[in-house]
Design an enzyme around this catalytic site. Structure first.
Site, PDB file in Angstrom:
ATOM      1  N   PHE A 182     -25.250  10.839  45.264  1.00 33.72           N
ATOM      2  CA  PHE A 182     -25.139  10.227  46.605  1.00 33.72           C
ATOM      3  C   PHE A 182     -26.316   9.258  46.803  1.00 33.72           C
ATOM      4  CE2 PHE A 182     -23.700  14.693  46.768  1.00 33.72           C
ATOM      5  CZ  PHE A 182     -22.372  14.554  47.127  1.00 33.72           C
ATOM      6  N   ASP A 225     -22.714   7.129  43.292  1.00 34.00           N
ATOM      7  CA  ASP A 225     -22.237   7.038  44.667  1.00 34.00           C
ATOM      8  C   ASP A 225     -20.785   6.578  44.603  1.00 34.00           C
ATOM      9  OD1 ASP A 225     -23.941   6.846  47.561  1.00 34.00           O
ATOM     10  OD2 ASP A 225     -21.959   5.928  47.590  1.00 34.00           O
ATOM     11  N   SER A 226     -20.011   6.953  45.610  1.00 38.05           N
ATOM     12  CA  SER A 226     -18.609   6.529  45.613  1.00 38.05           C
ATOM     13  C   SER A 226     -18.447   5.147  46.237  1.00 38.05           C
ATOM     14  CB  SER A 226     -17.763   7.550  46.383  1.00 38.05           C
ATOM     15  OG  SER A 226     -18.302   7.748  47.665  1.00 38.05           O
ATOM     16  N   ASP A 234     -28.330  14.550  47.806  1.00 37.48           N
ATOM     17  CA  ASP A 234     -28.528  14.182  49.218  1.00 37.48           C
ATOM     18  C   ASP A 234     -27.196  13.715  49.802  1.00 37.48           C
ATOM     19  OD1 ASP A 234     -29.688  13.558  51.650  1.00 37.48           O
ATOM     20  OD2 ASP A 234     -30.320  11.562  51.001  1.00 37.48           O
ATOM     21  N   CYS A 267     -27.925  17.505  55.692  1.00 39.65           N
ATOM     22  CA  CYS A 267     -28.261  16.832  56.958  1.00 39.65           C
ATOM     23  C   CYS A 267     -27.237  17.198  58.021  1.00 39.65           C
ATOM     24  CB  CYS A 267     -28.358  15.318  56.768  1.00 39.65           C
ATOM     25  SG  CYS A 267     -26.824  14.553  56.251  1.00 39.65           S
ATOM     26  N   ARG A 284     -38.645  11.003  49.110  1.00 35.48           N
ATOM     27  CA  ARG A 284     -38.578  10.012  48.028  1.00 35.48           C
ATOM     28  C   ARG A 284     -39.930   9.901  47.319  1.00 35.48           C
ATOM     29  NH1 ARG A 284     -34.583   7.264  51.567  1.00 35.48           N
ATOM     30  NH2 ARG A 284     -36.278   6.389  52.797  1.00 35.48           N
TER      31      ARG A 284
HETATM   32  N1  SAH Z   1     -30.066   9.491  49.377  1.00 34.94           N
HETATM   33  C1  SAH Z   1     -29.768   8.259  50.078  1.00 34.94           C
HETATM   34  C2  SAH Z   1     -28.867   8.469  51.275  1.00 34.94           C
HETATM   35  C3  SAH Z   1     -27.547   9.159  50.968  1.00 34.94           C
HETATM   36  S1  SAH Z   1     -26.302   8.857  52.152  1.00 34.94           S
HETATM   37  C4  SAH Z   1     -31.082   7.562  50.454  1.00 34.94           C
HETATM   38  O1  SAH Z   1     -32.163   8.138  50.311  1.00 34.94           O
HETATM   39  O2  SAH Z   1     -31.020   6.416  50.888  1.00 34.94           O
HETATM   40  C5  SAH Z   1     -24.877   9.566  51.462  1.00 34.94           C
HETATM   41  C6  SAH Z   1     -24.173   8.718  50.421  1.00 34.94           C
HETATM   42  O3  SAH Z   1     -23.128   9.510  49.859  1.00 34.94           O
HETATM   43  C7  SAH Z   1     -23.503   7.448  50.903  1.00 34.94           C
HETATM   44  O4  SAH Z   1     -24.009   6.354  50.199  1.00 34.94           O
HETATM   45  C8  SAH Z   1     -22.003   7.627  50.584  1.00 34.94           C
HETATM   46  O5  SAH Z   1     -21.387   6.439  50.093  1.00 34.94           O
HETATM   47  C9  SAH Z   1     -22.041   8.674  49.498  1.00 34.94           C
HETATM   48  N2  SAH Z   1     -20.873   9.537  49.341  1.00 34.94           N
HETATM   49  C10 SAH Z   1     -20.176  10.201  50.289  1.00 34.94           C
HETATM   50  N3  SAH Z   1     -19.253  11.010  49.742  1.00 34.94           N
HETATM   51  C11 SAH Z   1     -19.372  10.867  48.390  1.00 34.94           C
HETATM   52  C12 SAH Z   1     -18.716  11.467  47.264  1.00 34.94           C
HETATM   53  N4  SAH Z   1     -17.762  12.385  47.420  1.00 34.94           N
HETATM   54  N5  SAH Z   1     -19.106  11.087  46.030  1.00 34.94           N
HETATM   55  C13 SAH Z   1     -20.081  10.172  45.866  1.00 34.94           C
HETATM   56  N6  SAH Z   1     -20.749   9.594  46.883  1.00 34.94           N
HETATM   57  C14 SAH Z   1     -20.396   9.941  48.133  1.00 34.94           C
END
Ligand code: SAH
Length: 414
Positions: A241, A263-264, A314, A354, A225
């Protein structure tokens, strides 16, 4: 104490200090044990090797606490291990001042099944194995002693507990009233819930340790970040995400022209927007939020001919084990392909996996495939300018490569 005897040759992984003993390695168990009890591990020839926690329900039948076969596994053992883990972090300057910090990173800190994250005055503990579960009280007490934190919340609700035959356990283990400064933190984010605020690279973030993902926050991405903040100046940024907007807010702090976050999860986006409001130094008119499925929305953005100068991908874990690697590979390729197509000339893509089941080499191959397809019509070259990994409070024990789950690439296109 019961004795766990290994099949001939199965002592090899133990001698290489790998902490897991799979069911196929176990020849026999002598003595009465309950799940989580400590057993002596001996080779087929009867050589004492280690002490481990017995997990009868799991394919990983035992997890080694100590490679010293004489070491007593008791309250004092946890006190030593936890104090050492806390001290190792205190010795690294980039970690010393962090308000959000992983204190215990399971196997890589010599404590399989134990994760502990500190957020300001609160430690959030997650126990995932029968052995860790049995020692809850000793672990919590040792965390309290090693950190001085008098607030310890348990978030043992990870799916993997099912494989151990364990139910979910959540709630306060230790809940001393907050010191005055701490109470103010909680009030600021709107009262009723338990969430608190930490500062990361000068940006304030609410951590919902009761209902958020993992223990509430993705501490492992801290360094990455910061890297986004360094790169964001003047750029149009897309953060896919985004969860609670960690990367997005760093991009704004770094001077991004505009940041589109997707994000979803509606609740995650609600916290994301609240986090932005916690940072009056950031310009909210530059932030755009989209509740959407990234797979679909990337296609929409491509179809509309949109362009970004910096994209962060991510995603959540697509492969839980190597067995799911193939399906995961298709998903990674899909999002990377579309993200690369959305990059403006000279654009940057920060892309992560991850998934423990997808190693760094395989991940690079997948991204290479995506780049080839994305650039086939335009002859665009894509270069790795940096390899990325988890932060130093998520160390990887050399003997335990499974701990190396987070890998990322910073790519630059022509
Ligand atoms: N980058 C973030 C952590 C990401 S965690 C950080 O630094 O804090 C992964 C995220 O992906 C979650 O919030 C989850 O809600 C989202 N997610 C999972 N599948 C998804 C999809 N198909 N489309 C959009 N978001 C999604």
């Amino acid at each position: 104490m019961a004795t766990l005897t290994l099949h001939p040759g199965k002592e090899k992984s133990v001698l290489r200090r790998h902490p897991w003993l799979f069911s196929g390695a176990v020849a026999q168990l002598d003595g009465r044990v309950r799940p989580g009890d400590t057993v002596d591990v001996v080779s087929y020839q009867g050589r004492a090797l280690a002490r481990a926690a017995w997990s009868p329900a799991s394919q990983i039948r035992a997890r080694i606490w100590s490679f010293d076969a004489e070491e007593t596994i008791d309250h004092a053992f946890f006190k030593r291990r936890i104090a050492a883990a806390v001290a190792r972090r205190a010795a690294l300057p980039e970690l010393a001042g962090q308000q959000g910090l992983r204190l215990i990173h399971a196997e890589s800190d010599g404590l399989p099944g134990v994760m502990a994250d500190r957020y300001a005055d609160t430690v959030v503990l997650q126990l995932t194995t029968a052995g860790a579960d049995k020692w809850r009280a000793a672990i919590a007490d040792s965390l309290h002693k090693a950190t001085g934190c008098a607030r310890i919340y348990e978030r043992s609700d990870a799916e993997v507990r099912k494989l151990e035959g364990l139910d979910c356990v959540t709630g306060w283990i230790l809940n001393t009233p907050r010191f005055p400064g701490g109470a103010k933190l909680a009030d600021e984010v709107g009262g009723e819930d338990e969430s608190l605020v930490i500062e990361e690279h000068g940006v304030r973030m609410a951590v919902d340790f009761v209902a958020g993902h993992k223990t509430g926050f993705y501490l492992d991405q801290r360094d990455n970040r910061r890297r986004v903040a360094e790169l964001a100046h003047g750029r149009r940024v897309l953060n896919c995400f985004c969860y609670t907007a960690g990367f997005s807010l760093q991009a704004l702090a770094g001077g991004a022209r505009e940041v589109v976050s997707m994000d979803s999860s509606g609740p995650a986006l609600a916290i994301a927007q609240r986090n932005l409001a916690l940072n009056p130094q950031l310009d909210p008119s530059r932030a755009i939020w989209r509740e959407a499925d990234v797979f679909a929305e990337l296609r929409n953005l491509c179809a509309r001919g949109e362009r970004f100068d910096l994209i962060v991908l991510d995603p959540p874990k697509f492969a839980h084990t190597a067995a799911h690697a193939e399906r995961a590979a298709r998903a990674y390729k899909d999002i990377n392909l579309h993200a690369l197509q959305l990059l403006a000339p000279g654009g940057l893509l920060m892309t992560f996996s991850c998934s423990g089941g997808v190693g760094a080499e395989l991940f690079q191959k997948i991204v290479t495939g995506a780049a080839l397809d994305a650039g086939s019509s335009t002859q665009i070259r894509t270069r790795i300018v940096q390899r990325l990994q988890g932060a130093a409070d998520h160390p990887v024990d050399l003997a335990f490569p499974e701990g190396d789950y987070l890998k990322g690439l910073l790519l630059q296109v022509d």
